[in-house]
Design a protein around this motif. Structure first.
Motif, short mmCIF file in Angstrom:
data_model
loop_
_atom_site.label_atom_id
_atom_site.label_comp_id
_atom_site.label_asym_id
_atom_site.label_seq_id
_atom_site.Cartn_x
_atom_site.Cartn_y
_atom_site.Cartn_z
N SER A 1 21.06 25.58 84.92
CA SER A 1 20.71 25.45 86.34
C SER A 1 20.84 23.99 86.75
O SER A 1 20.95 23.11 85.90
CB SER A 1 19.28 25.95 86.56
OG SER A 1 18.39 25.21 85.77
N PRO A 2 20.85 23.71 88.04
CA PRO A 2 20.98 22.32 88.47
C PRO A 2 19.75 21.47 88.18
O PRO A 2 19.82 20.25 88.19
CB PRO A 2 21.25 22.41 89.97
CG PRO A 2 20.85 23.77 90.38
CD PRO A 2 20.90 24.64 89.16
N TYR B 1 21.46 20.76 83.74
CA TYR B 1 22.63 20.28 84.48
C TYR B 1 23.64 19.66 83.52
O TYR B 1 24.84 19.96 83.56
CB TYR B 1 22.17 19.27 85.53
CG TYR B 1 23.29 18.63 86.32
CD1 TYR B 1 23.79 19.24 87.46
CD2 TYR B 1 23.82 17.40 85.93
CE1 TYR B 1 24.81 18.65 88.19
CE2 TYR B 1 24.83 16.80 86.66
CZ TYR B 1 25.32 17.42 87.78
OH TYR B 1 26.33 16.84 88.50
N TRP C 1 27.81 25.87 90.83
CA TRP C 1 26.48 26.46 90.82
C TRP C 1 26.39 27.47 91.95
O TRP C 1 26.72 27.17 93.10
CB TRP C 1 25.40 25.39 90.98
CG TRP C 1 25.04 24.76 89.69
CD1 TRP C 1 24.05 25.16 88.83
CD2 TRP C 1 25.66 23.64 89.07
NE1 TRP C 1 24.03 24.35 87.72
CE2 TRP C 1 25.01 23.41 87.84
CE3 TRP C 1 26.71 22.80 89.42
CZ2 TRP C 1 25.36 22.39 86.98
CZ3 TRP C 1 27.07 21.78 88.55
CH2 TRP C 1 26.39 21.59 87.35
N PHE D 1 24.90 28.33 86.76
CA PHE D 1 26.25 27.78 86.63
C PHE D 1 27.23 28.92 86.39
O PHE D 1 26.99 29.80 85.56
CB PHE D 1 26.31 26.78 85.46
CG PHE D 1 27.61 26.05 85.38
CD1 PHE D 1 27.93 25.07 86.30
CD2 PHE D 1 28.50 26.32 84.36
CE1 PHE D 1 29.12 24.38 86.23
CE2 PHE D 1 29.70 25.64 84.27
CZ PHE D 1 30.01 24.67 85.20
#
Length: 67
Positions: free
Chosen positions: A12-13, A19, A41, A46
């Motif tokens: 995930s960011p 990230y 994303w 991702f």
């Protein structure tokens, strides 16, 4: 050539470690297996877009990947 989208829910960011994990995955795949792969994303996950099927991607990381 078929295009496959792989949703990597563990990337995930946020937080930063997730990230960076996604960036590492796209770097490794693009350097060692599919130079035309892409990533983005979507809904905090991702998505890796590549010519590799799920089984080929798994085989790459389990058997072929070289640090």
């Amino acid at each position: 050539m078929s295009i496959h989208k792989h949703v990597l829910s563990g990337c995930s960011p946020e937080p930063l470690a997730h990230y960076l994990k996604a960036l590492g995955i796209i770097r490794l795949v693009s350097q060692q297996k599919d130079s035309k792969c892409r990533g983005a994303w979507r809904d905090d996950h991702f998505v890796l877009v590549t010519k590799l099927q799920k089984e080929e991607l798994e085989k790459f990381f389990l058997e072929e990947y070289e640090p």
